[in-house]
Design a protein around this motif. Structure first.
Motif, PDB file in Angstrom:
ATOM      1  N   LEU A  37       0.819  -1.204   0.000  1.00 25.05           N
ATOM      2  CA  LEU A  37       0.000   0.000   0.000  1.00 25.05           C
ATOM      3  C   LEU A  37       0.859   1.262   0.000  1.00 25.05           C
ATOM      4  CD1 LEU A  37      -3.084  -0.997   2.162  1.00 25.05           C
ATOM      5  CD2 LEU A  37      -2.743  -1.084  -0.297  1.00 25.05           C
ATOM      6  N   ALA A  38       2.181   1.094   0.011  1.00 22.66           N
ATOM      7  CA  ALA A  38       3.071   2.234  -0.200  1.00 22.66           C
ATOM      8  C   ALA A  38       3.341   2.427  -1.689  1.00 22.66           C
ATOM      9  CB  ALA A  38       4.383   2.044   0.564  1.00 22.66           C
ATOM     10  N   ASN A  39       2.619   1.692  -2.523  1.00 21.82           N
ATOM     11  CA  ASN A  39       2.739   1.847  -3.971  1.00 21.82           C
ATOM     12  C   ASN A  39       2.598   3.319  -4.371  1.00 21.82           C
ATOM     13  OD1 ASN A  39       2.924   0.629  -6.609  1.00 21.82           O
ATOM     14  ND2 ASN A  39       0.759   1.151  -6.877  1.00 21.82           N
ATOM     15  N   GLY A  40       1.642   3.996  -3.725  1.00 25.02           N
ATOM     16  CA  GLY A  40       1.403   5.401  -4.031  1.00 25.02           C
ATOM     17  C   GLY A  40       2.594   6.287  -3.687  1.00 25.02           C
ATOM     18  N   ALA A  41       3.368   5.899  -2.686  1.00 25.10           N
ATOM     19  CA  ALA A  41       4.562   6.667  -2.324  1.00 25.10           C
ATOM     20  C   ALA A  41       5.552   6.660  -3.486  1.00 25.10           C
ATOM     21  CB  ALA A  41       5.204   6.085  -1.067  1.00 25.10           C
ATOM     22  N   ILE A  98       0.989  -5.032   5.132  1.00 24.42           N
ATOM     23  CA  ILE A  98      -0.045  -4.095   4.686  1.00 24.42           C
ATOM     24  C   ILE A  98      -0.080  -2.893   5.637  1.00 24.42           C
ATOM     25  CG2 ILE A  98      -2.519  -3.773   4.320  1.00 24.42           C
ATOM     26  CD1 ILE A  98      -2.692  -6.718   3.558  1.00 24.42           C
ATOM     27  N   ILE A  99      -0.062  -3.205   6.929  1.00 25.43           N
ATOM     28  CA  ILE A  99      -0.109  -2.136   7.925  1.00 25.43           C
ATOM     29  C   ILE A  99       1.159  -1.284   7.844  1.00 25.43           C
ATOM     30  CG2 ILE A  99      -0.216  -1.675  10.401  1.00 25.43           C
ATOM     31  CD1 ILE A  99      -1.662  -4.553  10.477  1.00 25.43           C
ATOM     32  N   ALA A 100       2.306  -1.961   7.727  1.00 27.85           N
ATOM     33  CA  ALA A 100       3.574  -1.233   7.676  1.00 27.85           C
ATOM     34  C   ALA A 100       3.646  -0.329   6.446  1.00 27.85           C
ATOM     35  CB  ALA A 100       4.740  -2.222   7.678  1.00 27.85           C
ATOM     36  N   THR A 101       3.131  -0.821   5.312  1.00 24.57           N
ATOM     37  CA  THR A 101       3.231  -0.002   4.101  1.00 24.57           C
ATOM     38  C   THR A 101       2.267   1.186   4.145  1.00 24.57           C
ATOM     39  OG1 THR A 101       1.774  -1.573   2.956  1.00 24.57           O
ATOM     40  CG2 THR A 101       4.136  -1.785   2.560  1.00 24.57           C
ATOM     41  N   VAL A 102       1.173   1.037   4.882  1.00 23.73           N
ATOM     42  CA  VAL A 102       0.296   2.201   5.074  1.00 23.73           C
ATOM     43  C   VAL A 102       1.080   3.295   5.818  1.00 23.73           C
ATOM     44  CG1 VAL A 102      -1.724   3.070   6.286  1.00 23.73           C
ATOM     45  CG2 VAL A 102      -1.873   0.938   5.014  1.00 23.73           C
ATOM     46  N   ALA A 103       1.840   2.868   6.821  1.00 19.58           N
ATOM     47  CA  ALA A 103       2.657   3.815   7.578  1.00 19.58           C
ATOM     48  C   ALA A 103       3.709   4.465   6.691  1.00 19.58           C
ATOM     49  CB  ALA A 103       3.324   3.088   8.748  1.00 19.58           C
ATOM     50  N   VAL A 104       4.348   3.660   5.841  1.00 22.84           N
ATOM     51  CA  VAL A 104       5.368   4.204   4.938  1.00 22.84           C
ATOM     52  C   VAL A 104       4.741   5.220   3.991  1.00 22.84           C
ATOM     53  CG1 VAL A 104       6.922   3.642   3.030  1.00 22.84           C
ATOM     54  CG2 VAL A 104       6.884   2.203   5.079  1.00 22.84           C
ATOM     55  N   ALA A 105       3.552   4.882   3.490  1.00 22.38           N
ATOM     56  CA  ALA A 105       2.869   5.801   2.578  1.00 22.38           C
ATOM     57  C   ALA A 105       2.647   7.151   3.252  1.00 22.38           C
ATOM     58  CB  ALA A 105       1.535   5.192   2.128  1.00 22.38           C
ATOM     59  N   ALA A 106       2.218   7.126   4.515  1.00 18.66           N
ATOM     60  CA  ALA A 106       1.977   8.368   5.251  1.00 18.66           C
ATOM     61  C   ALA A 106       3.280   9.132   5.480  1.00 18.66           C
ATOM     62  CB  ALA A 106       1.301   8.057   6.582  1.00 18.66           C
ATOM     63  N   LEU A 107       4.342   8.392   5.829  1.00 19.74           N
ATOM     64  CA  LEU A 107       5.644   9.031   6.070  1.00 19.74           C
ATOM     65  C   LEU A 107       6.159   9.732   4.814  1.00 19.74           C
ATOM     66  CD1 LEU A 107       7.606   6.397   8.202  1.00 19.74           C
ATOM     67  CD2 LEU A 107       7.096   8.757   8.836  1.00 19.74           C
ATOM     68  N   VAL A 108       6.104   9.023   3.687  1.00 16.81           N
ATOM     69  CA  VAL A 108       6.614   9.598   2.438  1.00 16.81           C
ATOM     70  C   VAL A 108       5.776  10.811   2.037  1.00 16.81           C
ATOM     71  CG1 VAL A 108       6.943   9.176  -0.033  1.00 16.81           C
ATOM     72  CG2 VAL A 108       7.621   7.443   1.639  1.00 16.81           C
ATOM     73  N   GLU A 109       4.459  10.672   2.174  1.00 20.51           N
ATOM     74  CA  GLU A 109       3.584  11.789   1.800  1.00 20.51           C
ATOM     75  C   GLU A 109       3.917  13.028   2.632  1.00 20.51           C
ATOM     76  OE1 GLU A 109      -0.619  10.898   1.729  1.00 20.51           O
ATOM     77  OE2 GLU A 109      -1.128  13.029   1.922  1.00 20.51           O
ATOM     78  N   ASN A 110       4.123  12.831   3.936  1.00 17.19           N
ATOM     79  CA  ASN A 110       4.435  13.968   4.788  1.00 17.19           C
ATOM     80  C   ASN A 110       5.844  14.498   4.540  1.00 17.19           C
ATOM     81  OD1 ASN A 110       2.151  14.638   6.674  1.00 17.19           O
ATOM     82  ND2 ASN A 110       2.221  12.404   6.822  1.00 17.19           N
ATOM     83  N   GLY A 217      -0.083  13.917  -1.876  1.00 18.92           N
ATOM     84  CA  GLY A 217      -0.927  12.739  -1.670  1.00 18.92           C
ATOM     85  C   GLY A 217      -1.403  12.099  -2.957  1.00 18.92           C
ATOM     86  N   VAL A 218      -0.767  12.427  -4.074  1.00 22.46           N
ATOM     87  CA  VAL A 218      -1.264  11.992  -5.376  1.00 22.46           C
ATOM     88  C   VAL A 218      -1.330  10.468  -5.509  1.00 22.46           C
ATOM     89  CG1 VAL A 218       1.003  12.041  -6.474  1.00 22.46           C
ATOM     90  CG2 VAL A 218      -1.045  12.340  -7.864  1.00 22.46           C
ATOM     91  N   GLY A 219      -0.431   9.785  -4.776  1.00 19.49           N
ATOM     92  CA  GLY A 219      -0.370   8.335  -4.915  1.00 19.49           C
ATOM     93  C   GLY A 219      -1.544   7.613  -4.267  1.00 19.49           C
ATOM     94  N   PHE A 220      -2.195   8.291  -3.317  1.00 25.78           N
ATOM     95  CA  PHE A 220      -3.242   7.602  -2.559  1.00 25.78           C
ATOM     96  C   PHE A 220      -4.391   7.159  -3.456  1.00 25.78           C
ATOM     97  CE2 PHE A 220      -7.231   7.640  -0.171  1.00 25.78           C
ATOM     98  CZ  PHE A 220      -6.945   6.654   0.755  1.00 25.78           C
ATOM     99  N   ASP A 221      -4.889   8.127  -4.238  1.00 26.81           N
ATOM    100  CA  ASP A 221      -6.018   7.821  -5.106  1.00 26.81           C
ATOM    101  C   ASP A 221      -5.645   6.749  -6.131  1.00 26.81           C
ATOM    102  OD1 ASP A 221      -8.723   8.381  -5.783  1.00 26.81           O
ATOM    103  OD2 ASP A 221      -7.977   9.266  -7.643  1.00 26.81           O
ATOM    104  N   ALA A 222      -4.436   6.885  -6.690  1.00 20.99           N
ATOM    105  CA  ALA A 222      -3.978   5.911  -7.689  1.00 20.99           C
ATOM    106  C   ALA A 222      -3.908   4.509  -7.095  1.00 20.99           C
ATOM    107  CB  ALA A 222      -2.616   6.320  -8.237  1.00 20.99           C
TER     108      ALA A 222
END
Lengths: 292, 238
Positions: A37-41, A98-110, A217-222
C-alpha cells in the motif's frame, strides 16, 4: 456517434492512467505475495523526481522517465533494506506488511509535503496535441501513456519468464523453501523484485501525475483505484489487471456520462462488492487449491 | 582417511521451546547410502531440515567434507554441494518441468553446464523428458516425485538428503523411485534417505540408523536390522 467515441477515448485515457498505477501493485503481489500500500509513495516519488528534473534542473523532458526510474530504484532499495527484509520471514508477513506499508505511505507523503509544500503543480511531462478521430481528438498523452504501459508490461513479463532473475522470483513466490534448497538467495531475490516494482511504480507515477496534477498525496487515489482493479481482476494476475484497468476506465466514464460525474467511483465500489460476492478470487484469479 | 562426506556432532534443535533433536551425532562416509528410519513425529524431517539449514541449530556442529556449515544460510550450503529433496516434493507448481529442473541448476556457471546436467537427469528420468514443457501442477504424484529428485540432481551436489521418497506413492511407483535412487550413485555419491518403514530402505542402504524421540537408538547394517526383529517391533511397531 461522436459522444460514443468521446466516451471511449476518455475511458481509454482514464484506463491507461489506471493501468499505469496498477502494474507495480500487481507485480509485487504476484511475485512476493506482498500487498504494497506504499505503492502510491513510489508513484509520488516518480512524479516529483520528473518534476524536479524538468522544472528545477531545466533538463529536457526526455530525462523525465529515466530519472523517475532511477528515483524509484533507489527508494525501492532503501524501502527493502529499512523495512521489508526485516519483516518478510516473520509470521503473518502478509498482514503485517499491509499495515507497515500504510505507515510508509503516510511518512513519504508527509516528507514530500515538508520538502515540496502542499501546492498542486502541473507535471511538466506533457505531450500536447492529439489525433483527430471522427469528430473527437485522441490526445497524444493518452497514446504515450498507453505505449509506456505496454512497454512496461512487456519488459516485466520478459524479466519474469526469460531471465534468471525472473526464474528466481517465480521460484520464491511459488515455493520459498524449495527455492532456498536449490540455492536461491531468498532475501536478495525479494529485494530485486521490490526494486523492480518500485521502479515501475515511479515510472508510472510520471504518467499518472501527467493526467492529474502533482501533489504530495497523489499516490493515494492511484493506489486505491489500483487496489480495486487488482481485486476485481484477481490479485496477482498482471495481464488481467491491465485489461481490467481499461475496462474499468470505460465503465467509470460511461457511468459518469449517463448518471453524472459523482456516481463514477461509487459505481466501481459497487462492482467490487458484487465481484467479491460472486467470485471471491476475482474475475481472472486462481482459486487457491491445495492438491495432495 | 579423508573427512567424512557429512558429519554431525551432538546436534540439538527444535521449534519454539520444544526440543525435537536431542543430541544427534552421525558420520556418513563418502560414497555411502545411509538410511534413517523411525516413526512419524520423531525428528526425521527435522534432522534433514537442520542439515540443509532450514532449521537453525540450538547446539552442535555440522561438517560437509570437513567444512563447518552449521552457521551458513541454506542457499550457501547448496553452493557447497549439499542438496535436500524435500518431503512432498515441493515442486514449483506453476512452472514447466524444464523450468523446475533449471531452477535446480540456478547456481550453475553457464548454459553448457545446465544442458549437460539436463541430459543426465533426462537419462535417469526419461518420463521428465516426455513432459518437458508440461506445467508441474498437472503431473501425477509419481512424476512429481521424480521431478523433485531430478531437480535436486540438477544442483550437482555431492551429498543428497532425501525425505521420505515413498510417501504417498503406490507400491509400483515406489519401486521406480528406488530404482532411480539406486542409479543416483553415479552422480551424487553420498545419499541420506529418511523413511518411516525400513522395508525398501534396507535394500539400498549401506548402513541404517533408527531414530526415536529425537535420538538414535540403534545403528547397524541392513542385514543385522533384519535379524533384529525385536527392534523393529519396539520402535517401528512393525
Amino acid at each position: 456517434m461522436d459522444i460514443f467515441l468521446q466516451i471511449v477515448i476518455s475511458g481509454l485515457t482514464v484506463g491507461a492512467m489506471y493501468a499505469a498505477g496498477t502494474i507495480a501493485l500487481s507485480l509485487l503481489w504476484n511475485s512476493m505475495g506482498m500487498l504494497n500500500l506504499a505503492n502510491g509513495a513510489f508513484i509520488a516519488i516518480g512524479g516529483y523526481a520528473a518534476y524536479w528534473c524538468i522544472t528545477v534542473l531545466h533538463a529536457s523532458w526526455i530525462f523525465a522517465l529515466p530519472v523517475a526510474a532511477a528515483a524509484g530504484l533507489i527508494s525501492g532499495y532503501i524501502f527493502y533494506h529499512l523495512l521489508v527484509r526485516w519483516m518478510y520471514q516473520r509470521a503473518d508477513f502478509q498482514i503485517n506488511i499491509i499495515i507497515a506499508t500504510v505507515a510508509v505511505a503516510a511518512l513519504v507523503e508527509n516528507g514530500i509535503l515538508n520538502i515540496a509544500g502542499p501546492e498542486a503543480v502541473r507535471q511538466p511531462f506533457q505531450i500536447a496535441g492529439g489525433l483527430p478521430i471522427g469528430g473527437v481528438i485522441l490526445p497524444y498523452q493518452t497514446l504515450a501513456t498507453f505505449a509506456v504501459v505496454i512497454i512496461l508490461l512487456i519488459v516485466i513479463l520478459w524479466i519474469l519468464t526469460r531471465t534468471r532473475l525472473g526464474l528466481k522470483i517465480r521460484a520464491v513466490s511459488q515455493q520459498k523453501e524449495a527455492a532456498q534448497l536449490m540455492g536461491v538467495h531468498v532475501s536478495q531475490t525479494f529485494g530485486a523484485a521490490m526494486m523492480l516494482a518500485a521502479t515501475v511504480a515511479a515510472v508510472s507515477g510520471v504518467l499518472v501525475t501527467a493526467n492529474t496534477q502533482l501533489f504530495p498525496g497523489v499516490g493515494f487515489d492511484a493506489t486505491l483505484k489500483a487496489l480495486v482493479i487488482c481485486i476485481i481482476a484477481g490479485l496477482g494476475n498482471i495481464r488481467a489487471s491491465i485489461l481490467m484497468a481499461f475496462a474499468l476506465g470505460l465503465f467509470e466514464i460511461s457511468v459518469q456520462y449517463i448518471f453524472g460525474q459523482r456516481y463514477g467511483f461509487p459505481a466501481m465500489l459497487t462492482l467490487i462488492i458484487l465481484v467479491l460476492i460472486v467470485r471471491p478470487a476475482g474475475l481472472f484469479g486462481k482459486e487457491t487449491v491445495t492438491r495432495l | 582417511m579423508s573427512a567424512a562426506a557429512l558429519k554431525l556432532t551432538a546436534v540439538e534443535t527444535g521449534y519454539d521451546r520444544l526440543k525435537v533433536l536431542k543430541g544427534i551425532s552421525l558420520s556418513v562416509p563418502d560414497g555411502k547410502i545411509v538410511g534413517i528410519v523411525g516413526p512419524n513425529g520423531h525428528g526425521k524431517s527435522t534432522l534433514l531440515r537442520a542439515i540443509s539449514g532450514l532449521v537453525p541449530l540450538w547446539s552442535g556442529q555440522i561438517f560437509l567434507s570437513g567444512v563447518a556449515i552449521h552457521n551458513l544460510p541454506a542457499h550457501q550450503r547448496v553452493a557447497l554441494g549439499l542438496v535436500q529433496i524435500p518431503q512432498g516434493d515441493m515442486v514449483f507448481a506453476d512452472m514447466s518441468v524444464e523450468e523446475n529442473l533449471r531452477l535446480g541448476a540456478i547456481l550453475a556457471p553457464d548454459e553448457d553446464e545446465i544442458v549437460r546436467r539436463l541430459d543426465i537427469v533426462f537419462g535417469i528420468f526419461p518420463r521428465l523428458l516426455e513432459r518437458r514443457e508440461q506445467v508441474a501442477r498437472t503431473l501425477s504424484g509419481g512424476e512429481r516425485r521424480m521431478l523433485g529428485i531430478g531437480r535436486g540432481l540438477m544442483t550437482a551436489g555431492q551429498v543428497m538428503l532425501v525425505d521420505e521418497p515413498s510417501l504417498g506413492l503406490a507400491p509400483k511407483l515406489i519401486d521406480q523411485v528406488y530404482d532411480a535412487l539406486r542409479n543416483l550413485k553415479q552422480i551424487t555419491p553420498t545419499l541420506i534417505v529418511v523413511e518411516e518403514s525400513p522395508e525398501r530402505l534396507q535394500q539400498i542402504a549401506d548402513y541404517v540408523y533408527v531414530i526415536d524421540d529425537g535420538e538414535f537408538v540403534w545403528n547397524g547394517s541392513p542385514a543385522s536390522l533384519r535379524e533384529n526383529a525385536g527392534l523393529l517391533t519396539t520402535y517401528l511397531g512393525a
